[in-house]
Design a protein around this motif. Structure first.
Motif, PDB file in Angstrom:
ATOM      1  N   GLU C  79       0.813  -1.217   0.000  1.00 40.40           N
ATOM      2  CA  GLU C  79       0.000   0.000   0.000  1.00 40.40           C
ATOM      3  C   GLU C  79       0.851   1.273   0.000  1.00 40.40           C
ATOM      4  N   GLU C  80       1.946   1.264   0.755  1.00 34.39           N
ATOM      5  CA  GLU C  80       2.736   2.501   0.795  1.00 34.39           C
ATOM      6  C   GLU C  80       3.376   2.807  -0.565  1.00 34.39           C
ATOM      7  N   LYS C  83       0.720   4.294  -2.717  1.00 30.98           N
ATOM      8  CA  LYS C  83       0.513   5.705  -2.359  1.00 30.98           C
ATOM      9  C   LYS C  83       1.595   6.602  -2.961  1.00 30.98           C
ATOM     10  N   LEU C 115      -7.202   5.087  -4.629  1.00 28.87           N
ATOM     11  CA  LEU C 115      -6.448   6.230  -4.104  1.00 28.87           C
ATOM     12  C   LEU C 115      -6.822   7.516  -4.839  1.00 28.87           C
TER      13      LEU C 115
END
Lengths: 319, 319, 319, 319
Positions: C79-80, C83, C115
């Motif tokens: 996920e990071e 992002k 996102l």
């Protein structure tokens, strides 16, 4: 039913041999005998029949043309000639016939069915102008050949910053032009079924050259006008280094594409099964990717619908 | 010598990009800088130069056309224009030039050499009409494209027992016609350099059809007459189902064959070495499978010799 | 929406460039700016963006591979990292993204959509193993390349009365094998989704040779077992002169077919329109010859359905 | 001399059919009868003869493989078997034979000549490993097929920045590798006749990638080592994303190139004329672009000379 015949009629198309092969091998697997009828309906009336084995058709799937030959034979429109044909078949013990070809073939297949010889029509023509089928046998190969030629033409167009007007086959049907035009990134596609504006096309070309494009390709269906005439018209609206090019008969030949071989095989296989089910007077097609049948009579009233959205997409991308 | 230029001139031909690549990579390997001169001699005079790296040419070997573009520029026959060109080169520090093209290119290369810019000419034209070389860059690819097209045309010719008169490129030189005619098993080959007898050709076709042949192919070099006119002449001597076909510009394009890529690479590599040796005013060729050079002046008096034995062989086999 | 990005992910496939071209030209026509994101999701996170003009993509439609490059990047599952990717896009003013690729690409497209970057997935893989689409971009070209190779292999098989086991691509999906098997008239087709009986295949080959057939072709999807292993198994049931053949990576390359170019163009054009409509998180496909969309989430549960009737047809014809 | 035979022996090669056609048509034009001998020397001993007409060979020029079939038959090394063969020929009234094939074929042709059956050998093998000829029948087509495959492989190599080691045919002869390597712009070419340095090759690849090249191609003749082994060796000197690829048997098939068709036709035509002149025990070749003959005995001592300058050129361009 013990014995079936198969013939090709009208203009030849890549994949006809694949269809003959599929019919032959499917029929033999189902215990039938198969006779090739040479030279279309002319050979049918003359009794030009040859027995076909699985081995006879083994290498045919990859070959263009039709090894059973084709021939013009307008005489088959006459009832007495049709009757003579039906008699020839009966005297050879042939109970049913599969006909591969364009428009005219369906009339012949229907006539034979009415005379008691169940007949099935398969769409075999590069033009893709048969109603109730998305693909005719040969259409894919013709598009491939035209695309390959235009890819080559673009090389020389770009080297000299030229515009080529390329005439592809399609008298009343713009399907080859549309598909090949999109596949080659043509600046414009011109077909008989839709209006066009030569001035607008000239403006598109000018804008493209001004933006740095190094070539111009116009794909023109033969039914619209000659490439030479189109060039003359175009030059009224711009000072292009333009050339007219007619791809002509090579579009009819060559080893068939995957699509034509697979479609021909599916339809040939299916046609035999329809005969085994006692059907006749039917036209086989592929609609929405599925095998389909229609009464041949329906075809005479029907009209092939091209994928005209391709025109809009091409125009939008060349805005 | 620190920096060389390279340009393509005249009609484009498959393999020109392979030659540009070979020149660029050989020159860089030998410590030289390379500038591409765009649009032939027109760009030379205008100073349209782009630096070329090995990476710029990496994917070019397989691409048809010329990514440096070509252009007609008859003005380069004038001495003052030539001088302007030489000045442009000098002002960019370009000491020598390699020119790829047909007839006209050699005149330009000689003019530059006389003005102190060593220049080497490479034969780049599909026609194969340059003296003192057995192969020009592009000839092999043009033959390949024409052969592939005629293979396809034969499919449809055979399906309908037709005769096709196929016009291939070659205004004054029958090399494409001869090679493609033999490669496609043509019934007759007609070229501008040798007499022909249409009546005899018609007799050959008749005999072939009588013997059971199912098609007729006549390969006609464009310099002889139009395919339509030839068809009309032929029909005076026989009742054939005949069609005229013009292969036209696609013969100029397409990914080059092995032969054109290898010949272009050998000649491009060799041209750089000649420049490194301080040579200029030379034409590179391949004679009897070996790299060769001649004074450009010799080319103006020379005459390309085709492999006319091919005509005799083809005639003998069709007796 | 002012600016969109486009990337290719996973294994490359012929037609990806055609899709990039269609996206670029459609977007520009609609007043958008387009950025190519190089090296898939890796480049997205690294900010490897290049502005694309209509001229940049002009010659790309006919080129295999992906000129934006692709790369493995499993890190994008985190996920990071996702992002960071979304931030890179935002900092470049890119509001939406089109992703062309296989399975993994859809996960990335969905993550970006969540996102806040609307993303659309296009099916780009030669394997044809994406749910809810009949054709993936590249499938047609891979079939073409495999068919052309097998046509050549058959020449040598027939000359020596040999059997060739030809391994074609497809780890979990037999679509290439089925279509190519039918198109080459294979004696047997073996795919991972369906049972097969090597003894029965051996019997088919024996019967064919006994009937006078001069070659044997078995088309084997790579996911089943290696061609060498299959050959060893086959030889337990018959004394064939057999060879194993692996077509491998060439199936991934080459100039795309008409079908791949047209499908890629239609889907690329459509994807831009979906973004203009404010859509995201969708997968574009072609179902029953029509453009279609599904939520990307549906794809994760879905399963591609091959045209398994082809297996039955092939078996029936080889009875 | 009234009747001649023709056979193909050893591995098949594209252009063999073109040679059979040329022999047949030339012989018939000169008043001879022609018999095809099926399955090489095995069929010769077994008396498997078929009369050939001009029409039988009409469509063969464009077809790969050999329609007369080939077969291994080491028994023909025995004198008693050779005598049986000569008797078979005599009992069928066959006075002379043309043999198309590789090494072994020449031994057979010489044996027959010594037994009073004049025989001429034509070089038919894709490997180009026959002494005293620059071109064997099939070599050009094999190069074409390998080049086309590598062009496709490069597409996927570039998309992923990979190195491909491509194994092409050639057990003891690097001619295919050299010609195809130059034609595809390979980073390195590795052949059995010349030393090579894997570390140096790795350095070349590293330098190319560092300079911005997006792919690496190594063309490896099969006689050197397997592509897999080469890959393992290469990876000792660099951290490449490398793949091994074996082109294999497809190189033996396919429609012959212009060069193979023309060479086969010239040599087939010439072989008949030699027989008409009462010659036997000769090998036909093409040296420096001209037809040539040598005593077959000379071939056994001779050694084919490849164009090794190609290796140097390729190395120089990749410095």
């Amino acid at each position: 039913m013990k014995r079936i015949g198969i013939l090709t009629s009208g203009g030849d198309a890549p994949g006809m041999n694949a269809a003959i092969r599929a019919v032959t091998k499917t029929a033999i697997s189902n215990g039938l005998e198969v006779f090739g009828i040479r030279y279309g309906f002319a050979g049918l009336v003359a009794g030009d029949f040859v027995a076909l084995t699985a081995e006879d058709v083994d290498h045919k799937i990859s070959q263009g043309g039709t090894f059973l030959y084709s021939a013009r034979y307008p005489e088959f429109a006459q009832e007495e000639v049709q009757k003579k044909g039906a008699e020839q078949l009966r005297s050879h013990g042939i109970d049913a016939v599969i006909v591969i070809g364009g428009d005219g073939s369906y009339h012949g297949a229907l006539a034979l069915t009415r005379l008691g010889i169940n007949s099935i029509g398969l769409p075999g023509t590069i033009d893709n102008d048969i109603p109730y089928t998305d693909y005719t046998i040969g259409f894919s190969s013709a598009c491939r050949t035209a695309m390959d030629a235009i890819d080559k033409i673009r090389d020389t167009a770009a080297s000299h910053h030229r515009v080529f007007i390329v005439n592809v086959m399609g008298r009343e049907c713009g399907d080859i032009a549309m598909r090949v035009g999109v596949a080659t990134g043509a600046d414009a596609i011109v077909i008989p079924e839709r209006p066009y504006d030569i001035k607008e096309i000239a403006e598109t070309l000018k804008r493209h050259f001004a933006d740095g494009k190094d070539n111009g390709i116009i794909v023109l269906a033969e039914g619209v006008m000659s490439a030479d005439k189109f060039k003359d018209e175009l030059l009224k609206y711009g000072d292009f280094d333009a050339r007219a090019n007619v791809l002509a008969h090579m579009q009819r030949g060559g080893s068939p594409t995957v699509t034509d071989r697979v479609n021909a095989t599916k339809m040939g296989n299916y046609a035999v099964k329809l005969l085994l089910d006692g059907k006749g007077g039917l036209a086989v097609g592929i609609e929405n990717s599925k095998l389909a049948t229609h009464d041949i009579l329906d075809l005479f009233d029907g009209k092939h619908q091209g994928d005209y959205a391709l025109l809009d997409i091409n125009k939008e991308m060349n805005k």
